[in-house]
Design an enzyme around this catalytic site. Structure first.
Site, short mmCIF file in Angstrom:
data_model
loop_
_atom_site.label_atom_id
_atom_site.label_comp_id
_atom_site.label_asym_id
_atom_site.label_seq_id
_atom_site.Cartn_x
_atom_site.Cartn_y
_atom_site.Cartn_z
CD GLU A 8 -3.12 -0.23 0.06
OE1 GLU A 8 -3.11 0.11 -1.14
OE2 GLU A 8 -3.82 -1.15 0.50
CB THR A 62 4.44 0.37 -2.56
OG1 THR A 62 3.25 -0.36 -2.78
CG2 THR A 62 4.94 0.09 -1.16
CG ASP A 63 0.47 3.09 -6.52
OD1 ASP A 63 0.71 3.89 -5.59
OD2 ASP A 63 -0.64 3.05 -7.11
CB ALA A 101 -15.97 1.54 -0.01
CB SER A 114 -10.36 1.22 -7.42
OG SER A 114 -9.17 1.70 -6.95
CG ASP A 166 -6.39 2.17 -7.56
OD1 ASP A 166 -5.76 1.27 -6.95
OD2 ASP A 166 -6.75 3.22 -7.02
C1 GLA Z 1 -5.20 4.85 -4.04
C2 GLA Z 1 -4.44 5.20 -5.32
C3 GLA Z 1 -3.44 4.10 -5.68
C4 GLA Z 1 -2.56 3.73 -4.49
C5 GLA Z 1 -3.40 3.52 -3.23
C6 GLA Z 1 -2.56 3.34 -2.01
O1 GLA Z 1 -6.02 3.74 -4.25
O2 GLA Z 1 -5.33 5.39 -6.39
O3 GLA Z 1 -2.67 4.51 -6.79
O4 GLA Z 1 -1.57 4.69 -4.28
O5 GLA Z 1 -4.30 4.58 -2.98
O6 GLA Z 1 -1.81 2.16 -2.11
#
Ligand code: GLA
Length: 389
Positions: A33, A35-36, A121, A124, A170
């Site tokens: 989480e 980390t992207d 929630a 995504s 996402d």
């Molecule tokens: C959201 C963002 C993702 C990611 C997460 C946290 O969902 O859209 O790109 O950074 O938060 O891991």
């Protein structure tokens, strides 16, 4: 009637023609989480909650869109895009804006969409809107955009038009998801690897705090900035360091006193989370879900104490699962400040566990949480004639 049939029916009612039908799923993230955007690893999966699009091309430049859930419609012209107060419309216009910027020639379209991904929630729904529409338009107008380019285009729609500096996870999993598989994405090289995740005795249960993450986008952008600041400082003496991905924990520890404490904590969480994820994938290869779950729980601790993106409701949902042997792992999921926790739970105790947790949550916060049992589904695709039955 199935959800996509309702969407199709509404489309025919409004536009009186047969549409193309596209299913675009929500997602969970098992581990990895925040980390992207630090060019690390993530391990998401597409789920059995989705947005369905019914869509057809027009001969002019008008886009005529109806949201079944909102019972609301919106029209715009392809070359006259302006951000709107109706939040849902921006995700869609953002996609058209990107197509324009990339020089793709599209016409207007008629569209009805609706689905069952709860909004706010952390599942995504926004990426499902963006990537789902991008996918639909790619097919409708034969644009020939490949999957990875679609992902990038949908992410840019959110970055530029919606204004949230989200990472690539996402949109990536939305397009690349496969049934009963989690996807490890290397967000630096953009390479990926599927891992089977199909355990009859283990369920993926989400507890939705019903706290809508309103703080999320401003705090999210702030975390990004804090990580960048950490990188900039380390980079002064280590020019090869371009992101936290290039920082081993030993190097970070050398900077403990040179970085502001808050920035150090943010960086530490990210560096640790990347190695946790790799360990989690090793555990998965051995079908060792106990170890996998323990790593998930450590992620929660890091998100709550070091990255500070949790909230008391999410912490409580996780705390309630502590010392329950049928729960292998539990953590907050997604951007944070609300949304869901993700839990690996022995299937035969899902019901009793959910009753207990939802009961205690209501008692403490005088507000109901919700439980969703999710299964891992495929990524965005066209609903074929055979699926329509
Ligand atoms: C959201 C963002 C993702 C990611 C997460 C946290 O969902 O859209 O790109 O950074 O938060 O891991």
């Amino acid at each position: 009637m199935k959800l996509f049939e309702k969407v199709e029916k509404k489309f025919i009612e409004i536009f009186n023609e047969a549409p193309l039908l596209v299913r675009s799923p929500g997602r969970v993230n098992l581990i990895g989480e925040h980390t992207d955007y630090n060019f690390g690893f993530v391990l998401p999966a597409a789920i059995n909650k989705a947005i369905y699009f019914a869509i057809s091309p027009r001969n002019d430049e008008k886009c005529d869109i109806y949201s079944l859930n909102m019972k609301d419609n919106f029209q715009f012209q392809i070359h006259e895009l302006a951000r709107s107060k109706k939040a849902w419309t921006n995700y869609l216009m953002g996609v058209v804006d990107q197509l324009n910027q990339e020089g793709f020639k599209i016409k207007g379209f008629n569209c009805v969409f609706g689905g069952d991904i709860p909004i706010g929630a952390g599942l995504s729904s926004s990426a499902a809107l963006e990537a789902g529409l991008a996918y639909a338009l790619n097919n409708l107008f034969n644009l020939g955009i490949n999957k990875l380019e679609l992902v990038k285009l949908a992410q840019k729609a959110e970055n530029e038009f919606v204004g949230v500096q989200c990472g690539i996870m996402d949109q990536y999993i939305n397009i690349f998801g496969q049934t009963n598989k989690v996807l490890r994405i290397d967000c630096r090289s953009l390479e990926y690897k599927y891992f089977p995740f199909n355990y009859k005795n283990i369920s993926i249960v989400l507890f939705d705090s019903k706290i809508s993450h309103s703080l999320a986008s401003s705090e999210y952008n702030k975390r990004r900035k804090e990580c960048r600041e950490g990188v900039e400082i380390i980079r002064k003496e280590h020019s090869h360091v371009k992101s936290l991905r290039d920082v081993p924990i030993e190097l970070l520890t050398e900077y403990k006193n040179k970085l502001n404490h808050e920035i150090y904590k943010r960086c530490k969480y990210v560096v640790e989370e990347n190695s946790r994820l790799l360990n989690a994938c090793d555990a998965l290869m051995k079908n060792d879900l106990k170890t996998f779950g323990t790593l998930m729980s450590k992620t929660h601790q890091g998100l709550s104490e070091d990255y500070e993106v949790s909230c008391k409701e999410l912490d409580y949902l996780v705390e309630l699962t502590n010392n329950i042997s049928s729960v292998y792992g539990s953590r907050m999921m997604g951007g944070g400040f609300g949304g869901c926790t993700i839990n690996l739970v022995e299937s035969n105790s899902v019901e009793s566990l959910s009753d207990e947790i939802l009961g205690k949550y209501r008692k403490k916060f005088k507000q109901g949480a919700k439980a969703y049992i999710t299964t891992i589904s495929s990524g965005t695709s066209i609903i074929s004639k055979s699926e329509k039955g």
